[in-house]
Write an enzyme that holds these catalytic residues in place. Structure first.
Site, short mmCIF file in Angstrom:
data_model
loop_
_atom_site.label_atom_id
_atom_site.label_comp_id
_atom_site.label_asym_id
_atom_site.label_seq_id
_atom_site.Cartn_x
_atom_site.Cartn_y
_atom_site.Cartn_z
N HIS B 120 0.95 -1.41 -0.03
CA HIS B 120 0.09 -0.01 0.06
C HIS B 120 0.75 1.26 -0.05
O HIS B 120 2.02 1.28 0.57
CB HIS B 120 -0.82 0.00 1.23
CG HIS B 120 -2.00 0.93 1.28
ND1 HIS B 120 -1.51 2.27 1.65
CD2 HIS B 120 -3.19 0.96 1.24
CE1 HIS B 120 -2.77 3.05 1.69
NE2 HIS B 120 -3.58 2.05 1.45
N ASP B 197 3.12 -4.34 8.18
CA ASP B 197 2.05 -3.65 7.82
C ASP B 197 0.95 -4.62 8.18
O ASP B 197 0.61 -5.53 7.26
CB ASP B 197 1.97 -3.04 6.56
CG ASP B 197 0.41 -2.28 6.20
OD1 ASP B 197 -0.31 -2.63 6.97
OD2 ASP B 197 0.47 -2.00 5.09
N GLN B 200 -4.35 -5.32 7.15
CA GLN B 200 -5.31 -5.94 6.71
C GLN B 200 -5.11 -7.51 7.42
O GLN B 200 -6.25 -8.48 6.92
CB GLN B 200 -5.26 -6.28 4.86
CG GLN B 200 -5.17 -5.22 4.29
CD GLN B 200 -6.63 -4.65 4.19
OE1 GLN B 200 -7.72 -5.16 4.57
NE2 GLN B 200 -6.85 -3.50 3.69
N LYS B 223 -10.45 -0.49 10.59
CA LYS B 223 -10.78 -1.76 9.82
C LYS B 223 -11.12 -2.86 10.73
O LYS B 223 -11.37 -3.89 10.47
CB LYS B 223 -9.28 -1.93 9.12
CG LYS B 223 -9.17 -0.97 7.82
CD LYS B 223 -8.08 -1.36 7.02
CE LYS B 223 -7.25 -0.78 6.13
NZ LYS B 223 -7.92 0.11 5.46
N CYS B 361 -4.79 1.94 -4.14
CA CYS B 361 -3.67 2.59 -3.60
C CYS B 361 -2.30 1.74 -3.94
O CYS B 361 -1.19 2.35 -3.78
CB CYS B 361 -3.54 2.73 -2.14
SG CYS B 361 -5.01 3.64 -1.68
#
Lengths: 147, 407
Positions: B120, B197, B200, B223, B361
């Site tokens: 991303h 990261d 997600q 999220k 993105c």
């Protein structure tokens, strides 16, 4: 009279301009004013190039990547504005934006562009249906750096 | 397992309509819906004990301090960390920016920062900035032709010049889950820092930062049922201590004088300058309690089942191209044949289905998928097989996308 266009005819006109776009080419000529239009909220990236001589939009071309709505609306716009005076072009822009905003407008100056009368049913696509028009508006207002 | 119909009652958004259809929310990788308990927790803060943290000597201010620091404990337990290793941020993006800035002193000219083409923007641009500042080199770990990051591929890219490996735990475009533990181990063999990261992954699977042995992990609250504007940065305490904070201001110093001499708080407060997002911490704490009640392993298992069900049905349609049928998470990246993604998006909208279109993105990935744009349907544990059935039905007639304007 344009409101006599049936939904089927409107769809055909959009698909025709999407699959056979008019005036879609890149011009390498310093006399043309070029504007690049994109947005963070959608993936359309469209360049509009206009040649203005003696107060007349002698040529209107465009190129780039876009969805059916942005491609077809810009294609129809290029045909509509070509050969018009700056005043006439401004009047067309004014009426087109009014139509998109569901306000009163003069359908006679918009010709085929009335096929986008239902855009507000999909509010997220208003940006697409106006991308080329907003580009020319910026060129006519001399606001080219803020594409 | 859990009863999804009972769970759905906890999410008021699911009672809404879109374009006169029951809302089918398949844009969970962008943000999740919020359960009533989270909304109530935030409301309670504003209705019953609204005050600043770390400032007051009165009862309600004390209550805010307790709730805020208790939030840190809840997050720490959720990812198996110590509370002093939990820094509250505005989201994953801010976390990654703090890490990149903080590691700047450790990066020298010619050092290598490894990322992938599937990252991303938030895990690309901060590194671009640091690389430019320090004359370091950004290198891309090659992905398999399916778009996966494998340990072998990392092994072949690591070198003695590698200083940082920064990668997504779950790719936001293709949804592959990487073997973070093995990747961290390989990275440490070269003395480099491993930055994960987890935007997600944290919402969808059991995240154990100690087991992975990551140096830094960043994720967002919104999220995973929490409000927007709150996120978490986990960092190993020793590293947090060595790092220069990106933000300066109130609450992060112990003292300063007019000659410019500043004493800093110890982590995590060193990184929390200014009044913090108190409602965000309170909302996120409530969200984590809710997720833990359902069980992260149950959530992961249920989403896998949903994804498998959706892929099997979609594969039977000859007008749908799926780009990631084998990825483990609930992300389905696809196109309707001969329909530009954005036109498909409007068409789904007209059926009450929320999906995301575009490049998500990860703009670099376009060169990889060989398409300008895709549609992404991303699932969460409150989605149902019935919703997938309706979605598959919509895909069938996706070629008539102008129906969105004329039907």
């Amino acid at each position: 009279m344009h409101f006599s266009l049936s939904p089927e005819m409107m769809r055909e006109i959009i698909m025709d301009h999407y699959t056979n776009p008019r005036n879609k080419r890149e011009v390498d000529d310093k006399n043309y004013q070029t504007i690049y239009m994109d947005s963070t909220s959608c993936i359309d990236k469209i360049y509009v190039q206009v040649l203005i001589k003696d107060n007349i939009l002698v040529d209107v071309v465009w190129h780039g990547i876009g969805c059916a709505i942005s491609s077809a609306s810009t294609s129809i716009m290029s045909e509509l504005l070509k050969g018009k005076t700056v005043d006439e072009a401004n009047n067309i822009l004014k009426n087109y934006f009014a139509m998109i905003d569901e306000k009163d407008f003069d359908e006679n100056v918009l010709d085929e562009a009335v096929v986008f009368i239902n855009t507000s049913r999909q509010p997220a696509r208003i940006k697409c249906a106006t991308i080329g028009y907003r580009g020319v508006d910026k060129i006519l207002k001399g606001d080219k750096d803020n594409g | 397992m859990f009863d999804v119909n009972e769970i759905r009652k906890d999410f008021p958004m699911l009672k809404n309509k879109m374009q006169n259809h029951d809302l089918i929310y398949f844009d969970n990788a962008a943000t999740s819906l919020k359960p009533t308990c989270v909304i109530k927790a935030i409301n309670d803060y504003y209705l019953k004990y609204c005050a600043n943290a770390h400032r007051g000597d009165y009862d309600i201010a004390h209550k805010v301090d307790e709730e805020y620091e208790n939030g840190r404990n809840i997050v720490a337990k959720f990812i198996n960390a110590n509370p002093n290793e939990i820094v509250f941020t505005s989201g994953t993006t801010m976390g990654l920016n703090i890490v990149a800035y903080g590691l700047m002193d450790k990066i020298n000219e010619g050092d290598e920062i490894l990322i992938t083409e599937a990252e991303h923007a938030s895990n690309v641009l901060p590194w671009f900035k640091i690389a430019k500042e320090k004359n370091a080199i950004i290198k891309y770990i090659p992905l398999t032709k399916e778009g996966k990051l494998t340990p072998d591929s990392l092994k072949n890219t690591l070198s003695n010049k590698t200083k940082v490996v920064a990668i997504a735990h779950v790719s936001n475009v293709l949804g592959y889950v990487v073997d973070a533990k093995t990747l961290a181990k390989l990275t440490h063999q070269y003395g480099a820092y491993f930055v994960l990261d987890a935007a997600q992954s944290a919402p969808h699977l059991k995240l154990d930062v100690k087991d992975i042995d990551a140096d830094f992990v960043c994720f967002s609250g919104h999220k995973m049922l929490g409000p927007t504007g709150i996120g978490v940065l986990y960092g190993k305490y020793k590293l947090l201590k060595e790092m220069d904070p990106l933000m300066s201001g109130g609450g992060m110093n112990t003292r300063f004088d007019m000659c410019g001499d500043v004493g800093l708080q110890i982590p995590p407060l060193k990184f929390e300058a200014g009044t913090q997002n108190i409602e965000g911490v309170i909302g996120l704490s409530s969200a984590i309690k809710y997720l833990e009640k359902i069980g992260m392993n149950n959530i992961e298992e249920y989403e896998k089942e949903l994804k498998k069900y959706a892929v099997e049905k979609l594969k039977k349609l000859d007008n749908v191209i799926i780009y990631n049928e084998n990825s483990e998470s609930g992300i389905i990246t696809f196109n309707i044949k001969d329909v530009f993604a954005q036109d498909a998006g409007s068409y789904f909208n007209s059926k009450g289905i929320a999906v995301r279109t575009g490049l998500h993105c990860a703009k670099i990935l376009v060169n990889f998928l060989h398409t300008e744009a895709t549609v992404r349907a991303s699932l969460y544990f409150y989605n149902t097989k019935e919703e997938i059935d309706a979605f598959v039905e919509a895909c069938k007639s996706g070629g008539d996308f102008l129906d969105a304007f004329f039907a």
